[in-house]
Design an enzyme around this catalytic site. Structure first.
Site, mmCIF file in Angstrom:
data_model
loop_
_atom_site.group_PDB
_atom_site.id
_atom_site.type_symbol
_atom_site.label_atom_id
_atom_site.label_comp_id
_atom_site.label_asym_id
_atom_site.label_seq_id
_atom_site.Cartn_x
_atom_site.Cartn_y
_atom_site.Cartn_z
ATOM 1 N N ARG A 1 0.854 -1.186 0.000
ATOM 2 C CA ARG A 1 0.000 0.000 0.000
ATOM 3 C C ARG A 1 0.890 1.236 0.000
ATOM 4 O O ARG A 1 1.730 1.408 0.890
ATOM 5 C CB ARG A 1 -0.868 -0.001 1.251
ATOM 6 C CG ARG A 1 -1.702 1.237 1.325
ATOM 7 C CD ARG A 1 -2.370 1.382 2.647
ATOM 8 N NE ARG A 1 -3.253 2.540 2.607
ATOM 9 C CZ ARG A 1 -3.839 3.048 3.662
ATOM 10 N NH1 ARG A 1 -3.664 2.491 4.834
ATOM 11 N NH2 ARG A 1 -4.612 4.086 3.540
ATOM 12 N N HIS B 1 -7.606 7.124 0.503
ATOM 13 C CA HIS B 1 -8.528 5.997 0.728
ATOM 14 C C HIS B 1 -9.057 5.438 -0.595
ATOM 15 O O HIS B 1 -10.127 4.832 -0.633
ATOM 16 C CB HIS B 1 -9.769 6.397 1.568
ATOM 17 C CG HIS B 1 -9.472 6.826 2.963
ATOM 18 N ND1 HIS B 1 -10.070 7.928 3.523
ATOM 19 C CD2 HIS B 1 -8.686 6.312 3.917
ATOM 20 C CE1 HIS B 1 -9.661 8.075 4.775
ATOM 21 N NE2 HIS B 1 -8.805 7.101 5.041
ATOM 22 N N GLU C 1 -9.584 -3.230 2.333
ATOM 23 C CA GLU C 1 -8.493 -2.677 1.529
ATOM 24 C C GLU C 1 -7.439 -3.736 1.225
ATOM 25 O O GLU C 1 -6.869 -3.756 0.142
ATOM 26 C CB GLU C 1 -7.879 -1.476 2.250
ATOM 27 C CG GLU C 1 -8.809 -0.269 2.212
ATOM 28 C CD GLU C 1 -8.431 0.841 3.174
ATOM 29 O OE1 GLU C 1 -8.723 0.697 4.383
ATOM 30 O OE2 GLU C 1 -7.857 1.843 2.739
#
Ligand code: ADP
Length: 401
Positions: A94, A183, A388
């Site tokens: 990420r 996000h 996620e």
């Protein structure tokens, strides 16, 4: 186990969260977190999906040491979940800021690393830590393909009128000062799930996603593309959050510097860490479980904080309904959006003009995919737990399979 296992890494400045996910079954195999990396008292929590959670105090002088511990835990004879590192097919990282360089996830190469580094300026707290995580993994698993998944990528489809600030244009040209949004992985995952839940084509819908956690942001997704989002150059803009102010008049900064005899840096620290519902509740709490208790007990600080939070969300929903010339579905996700019926109700109480009625009984449930609007509501309201890590695993697999 059949198929490829993907290790998902979310690396912060002193922490590292990880999940091992099987790409075919999409089952979680193990997860955990290393905390206080590079400090005294560092520890790792490791939870195999079908085993006991373990917490180990272990010195981790840096992120490489942390990842070494993670890989040892995953391959351990007794408590491990894979026989060797060969059974980890790829790593998905990420990455917070991809600037304008990345509108999609990408396989990590030396050039990609350089481009991520060039975004460090835009996210000085996050990107350097993300890069350290990539380098540590590359050192320990040199043959394993790695993929970067960006928080900003989903929002790169915003049109110019949505991403530009009303500033001299050369600040955009010279320094890339613009709205990026964050996000993105969550907004993408949730908006796609919304279309699936409604049995409609993603490209046919106008969707508003409210990602309400400690960090909170809202996005407008029109006909398959993100067209606006509330976070900006940094994750400070937009909604009132746990400890972040969200939108304020920028002139407040100089005003407070003068009144409080503080530097801009110090005031920004207040805006990031001492504001939001924590600040509004006079330091009572940033956690909505506490605030809800306070609200129900009639305590003014909690009532004030929750009302301001809900009002800001409702205002953004109105703005994005205007931006899209309508809205078909509103989604709630993240810690508060998934688990707090009370705040969902407060927000939706502003939305009568969209012909929304909330089904009280449905809204009492939490943490699962569900529709909370009544059958006769013109705009549908859904609760969709975000994931996620799964989204990162999917993106990673799609690029390396
Ligand atoms: P982060 O941005 O740190 O990932 P989260 O998405 O975990 O934040 O959201 C944290 C917020 O979610 C807190 O305000 C907390 O009150 C709320 N929350 C999380 N889990 C629950 C739960 N089970 N019940 C009620 N509220 C919850």
């Amino acid at each position: 186990m059949d198929g490829m296992n993907i290790l998902v890494i979310n690396c912060g400045s002193s922490s590292l969260k990880f999940q091992l996910i099987n790409a075919q079954s999409e089952q979680l195999i193990a997860k955990g977190i290393c905390e206080r990396i590079g400090m005294d008292g560092s520890s790792m929590t490791y939870s195999p999906a079908d085993g006991e959670k373990q917490e180990t105090a272990a010195p981790m002088k840096d992120h490489t040491a942390a990842i070494r511990l993670v890989l040892n835990a995953l391959t351990d004879d007794k408590t491990g979940v894979v026989k060797s590192l060969d059974q980890i097919g790829a790593v998905g990282h990420r990455i917070v800021h991809g600037g304008e360089s990345f509108a999609k996830s990408t396989v990590i190469t030396d050039e990609v690393l350089k481009a991520i580094e060039e975004c460090n300026d835009l996210a000085p707290l996050h990107n350097p830590a993300n890069l350290i995580g990539i380098n540590a993994c590359r050192e320990l698993m040199p043959q394993t393909p790695m993929v970067a998944v960006f928080d900003t990528a989903f929002h790169q489809t915003m049109p110019e009128e949505a991403y530009l600030y009303g500033l001299p244009y050369h600040y955009y040209e010279d320094y890339r000062v613009r709205r990026y949004g964050f996000h993105g992985t969550s907004h993408s995952y949730v908006s796609h799930r919304a279309a699936a839940m409604l049995g409609r084509a993603y490209e046919d819908l106008k969707i508003i996603v409210c990602h309400l956690g400690n960090g909170a942001s809202i996005s407008a997704v029109k006909e398959g593309k993100c067209v606006d989002t509330s976070m900006g150059l940094t994750p400070l803009e937009g909604l009132i959050m746990g400890t972040r102010s969200g939108d304020i008049d920028p002139a407040i900064i100089e005003f407070l510097c003068n009144k409080e005899n503080k530097s801009v840096h110090e005031i920004l620290n207040v805006l990031n860490k001492e504001s939001g519902v924590l600040g509004l509740s006079e330091g009572f709490s940033s956690d909505f479980r506490d605030l809800e208790k306070g609200y129900r007990a009639g305590e003014a600080p909690s009532i004030r904080a929750m009302k301001a939070f809900a009002y800001r969300v409702a205002k953004y929903i109105g703005a994005y309904t205007a931006a899209m010339n309508g809205v078909d579905v509103i989604c709630f996700t993240a810690g508060i959006g998934e688990n707090n019926p009370f705040i969902r109700n407060m927000i939706c109480s502003y939305l009568g003009y969209l012909a929304i009625t909330i089904d009280r009984e449905a809204n009492e449930k939490r943490g699962q995919e569900m529709e909370i609007s009544t059958f006769d509501s013109r705009t549908r309201v859904l609760v969709i737990p975000t994931n996620e890590e799964l989204a990162i695993a999917r993106e990673t697999y799609a690029l390396v399979k």
